[in-house]
Design an enzyme around this catalytic site. Sequence first.
Site, PDB file in Angstrom:
ATOM      1  N   SER A 165       0.843  -1.194   0.000  1.00  0.00           N
ATOM      2  CA  SER A 165       0.000   0.000   0.000  1.00  0.00           C
ATOM      3  C   SER A 165       0.883   1.251   0.000  1.00  0.00           C
ATOM      4  O   SER A 165       1.654   1.446  -0.930  1.00  0.00           O
ATOM      5  CB  SER A 165      -0.959  -0.035   1.192  1.00  0.00           C
ATOM      6  OG  SER A 165      -1.968   0.946   1.070  1.00  0.00           O
TER       7      SER A 165
ATOM      8  N   ASP B  47      -9.165  -4.237  -6.466  1.00  0.00           N
ATOM      9  CA  ASP B  47      -8.819  -3.342  -5.359  1.00  0.00           C
ATOM     10  C   ASP B  47      -9.664  -2.072  -5.463  1.00  0.00           C
ATOM     11  O   ASP B  47      -9.473  -1.258  -6.365  1.00  0.00           O
ATOM     12  CB  ASP B  47      -7.327  -3.001  -5.418  1.00  0.00           C
ATOM     13  CG  ASP B  47      -6.814  -2.342  -4.149  1.00  0.00           C
ATOM     14  OD1 ASP B  47      -7.620  -1.681  -3.463  1.00  0.00           O
ATOM     15  OD2 ASP B  47      -5.618  -2.491  -3.839  1.00  0.00           O
TER      16      ASP B  47
ATOM     17  N   HIS C  99      -7.903  -4.895  -1.718  1.00  0.00           N
ATOM     18  CA  HIS C  99      -6.621  -4.367  -1.232  1.00  0.00           C
ATOM     19  C   HIS C  99      -5.899  -5.343  -0.301  1.00  0.00           C
ATOM     20  O   HIS C  99      -4.676  -5.311  -0.198  1.00  0.00           O
ATOM     21  CB  HIS C  99      -6.866  -3.030  -0.526  1.00  0.00           C
ATOM     22  CG  HIS C  99      -5.626  -2.218  -0.321  1.00  0.00           C
ATOM     23  ND1 HIS C  99      -4.780  -1.871  -1.354  1.00  0.00           N
ATOM     24  CD2 HIS C  99      -5.069  -1.683   0.801  1.00  0.00           C
ATOM     25  CE1 HIS C  99      -3.775  -1.156  -0.879  1.00  0.00           C
ATOM     26  NE2 HIS C  99      -3.923  -1.031   0.417  1.00  0.00           N
TER      27      HIS C  99
END
EC number: 3.4.14.5
Length: 911
Positions: free
Chosen positions: A755, A832, A865
């Site tokens: 991330s 995502d 994610h």
Amino acid sequence: MPRPRAAKEEETELLAQHQESPRPSSDGSEASASSISTTSLVLEHINDGGFNGARSKVSEKYTDDGNGDLGHARERFDIEDGKFHPLTPVDKKARRTLWIVGTICAVGWALALVSFLMNGNYKHSSTRPHDPDASVTKGSGKKITLDNVLGGQFYPQSQSVSWIAGPKGEDGLLLEKGVSGKDYLVVEDIRSKGNTEAAGDKFTLMKKGNFQIGEDIFIYPSNVWPSADFKKVLVMSEQQKNWRHSYTGLYWIFDVETQTGEPLDPENQSARVQYASFSPQSDAVVFTRDNNLYLRKLDSQKVVKITHDGGSELFYGVPDWVYEEEVFQDNSATWWSEDGKYVAFLRTDESMVPTYPVQYFVSRPSGKQPDAGKESYPEVREIKYPKAGAPNPIVTLQFYDIEKSEMFRVDIDNDFTDKDRLITEIVWAGKSGQVLVRETNRESDILKLILIDVSKRTGKTIREENVAKLDGGWFEVSHKTTFIPADSSLGRANDGYIDSVIHEGYDHIGYFTPLDSDKPILLTKGEWEVVEAPSRVDLKNNLVYYVSTERGSMERHPYVVALNGTDKREVMDHSGPAYYDSSFSTGGGYALMSYQGPGIPWQKIVSTPSNTEKFEKVLEENKALEKMVQKHELPILKYQTIDVDGFKLNVLERRPPHFSEKRKYPVLFYQYSGPGSQQVQRKFEVDFQSYIAANLGYIVVTVDGRGTGFLGRKLRCITRDNIGYYEAYDQIAAAKMWAAKKYVDAEKLAIWGWSYGGFTTLKTIEMDGGRTFKYGMAVAPVTDWRFYDSIYTERYMHTPQNNPTGYDNTSITDVHSLSQNVRFLIMHGVADDNVHMQNTLTLLDKLDVAGVENYDVHVFPDSDHSIYFHNAHKIVYDKLTWWLTNAFNGEWLKIQKVRPKAQADARSLGR
């Protein structure tokens, strides 16, 4: 895919039959001659290839053993080495010398034996307590496996405690659901766990974990919420996930006395509800369905529809995607007044927000089957997702008067415009009919605290702060503002509230009284910070509980201070470093203290300084985890600070067991680096980084660089308008320090993150250009902050319209510099909804245009994610392990010069 694994049992059993003389262990201590120790000595060389024949470089692990091959080790202990020498007589003088030397040796041996026994060194490592501050690993133990880590075998057991206020304000009550041997839903006095006479009786809310509606409907609760008077229970069944925090379900009202249930909406019992909550008086339920707000008074079967125009672009009482993710971290945007006369709720208009399509190629999250002939097309979910600079949802605060059945809003003079307003917190001021509203501008550097009198339908701004002028920083979202009611008998002349304040560059808490005061009484101050404070306020004793970093930025300790800012003291008596998580009872008389490290975690409930009756009950000691840890070799942890451009940065170095400064180790840097985050903490943790260090034999370093949290605003806010620059700079600076260490192989440095950490990984290897880091691994990275959501991004970068150069600089664009690294890896979930696949695809296009090919890519269909869909989570870490092992084994260097085999053979013949 090859992955380092433990030796096979049959190999271990065979090798255990080999008895050898003791030899010095790799940490310098003398190894035992037991079969266990002998086995461990031999197993150190299993991966040399001598036992199992030739092995591919891909499956080789880096070894930290510098003693040469096993054959030479055996030769050193072979009794048949060298010639046989006959015995010769010893003269008297020499004999006397031998006696003296022998006596000295015997005395020395005896003293060493006493020390050995007193220090417990005779014990095998599996019988010694876990020492988180150990500087060396002694003895032998099992290696940590990736399956151990991913399977949660090293994850501490913990008990969650749901504190609940009694109908008459009783403190110390717990809500227990589904506990073995008890009724399904029970309210219990915590003191009963200590068998004290003062404990109250248990109170059953639901006897069974299911109930029946009519003749053929059986309800199995997914979640439950008792009413304040304990006479009803709001039950949700058939829960279905929406986004990270939101869901829908079927809702029922359960009567405690009769142990029976009924639909929340008797006329529409099968309709899915997004959110519901009891009134404080337990006489009504407000809920959102199909994005409209409804009210059900429990003395009636009728449901009142409060709003009528809710739909796909207009939300009432629940947040949209960006407010759920970045503001509330919750599924609710509804707040009852304490007297139950009003409901405050957000109206969210998404009509101007652009959509982003998320594609699902394997699954159908909607649960809907496609029409005949369309089965081969992916399901596409269109999300209203405001990217940086794009139109935000228009959010306004609305009120509903229960008695008058009227909905209204209150306009405020000099308020932010609709397009420039973020509403981040709502706090009712007791039963006064007033409400505190926290707002910021879109770029989160101007704060306004508004006080609204709903009975008079008027309001005003009572505090305004411009943090951009103060230190160039921003305001983070906070939900800890606490109302303090007036009580002259306790010395509180006026209503007030506790809120976070900035004091001399650090985050602290202050007490504002009366409500419209803009000058706080400072409750904390110093060169340290409070953490999500206050934790609880004891109104009877005028005490405020909070957690802070006063003992050290890597630690967390609970404190209590008087409401006038005096008599501060620690709640727990702990002499060494510690990291506590604290959960206080509703009245502040009790607290669940969760010790999270650095030793083995434990939990206990204790009485607080508010409580004259002393109480302590241990809930969890993690004995099984202690045994697990004793049987395995964990990394050696070295906490330290480094200086980069005058800033002191926290660092954690994880060293392999049996670490030796005489060897050369590859180093992996792991970081997150996001604004206000922290990775270097004095917690107990056995994670992927632990596995890399303990099993693969690499050093793993984590640096919390500039921009991260809990070291003051100067260090944190320096990154504004240019995120990625200082974060990458600090990782490179630290890497250069480690590359210069004598025990580091400077040609084998890598960095990875997920991330924001994936973004920082790419930014670091872009800035470095292969000079320090040779490899990088980025999972779900942001590559251009114009692609991320507006509320998060603009808080740190302003809008692209106001900071175009900053957005250009922070994007990953220098593909030539990326090509100077040996190789890098990118992985991303195709579905995502947070960091869109657009980020990775756009970067890949730039690499294609420039002809850059020194990278690998792995994408995961239908994974969001967190990358979990269809075994993806395991594959992520398998891939990281395999790819990193290849990197440090030099495989990626080889493929840079790869040639067709025929061509290679021809060149060889030509020599």
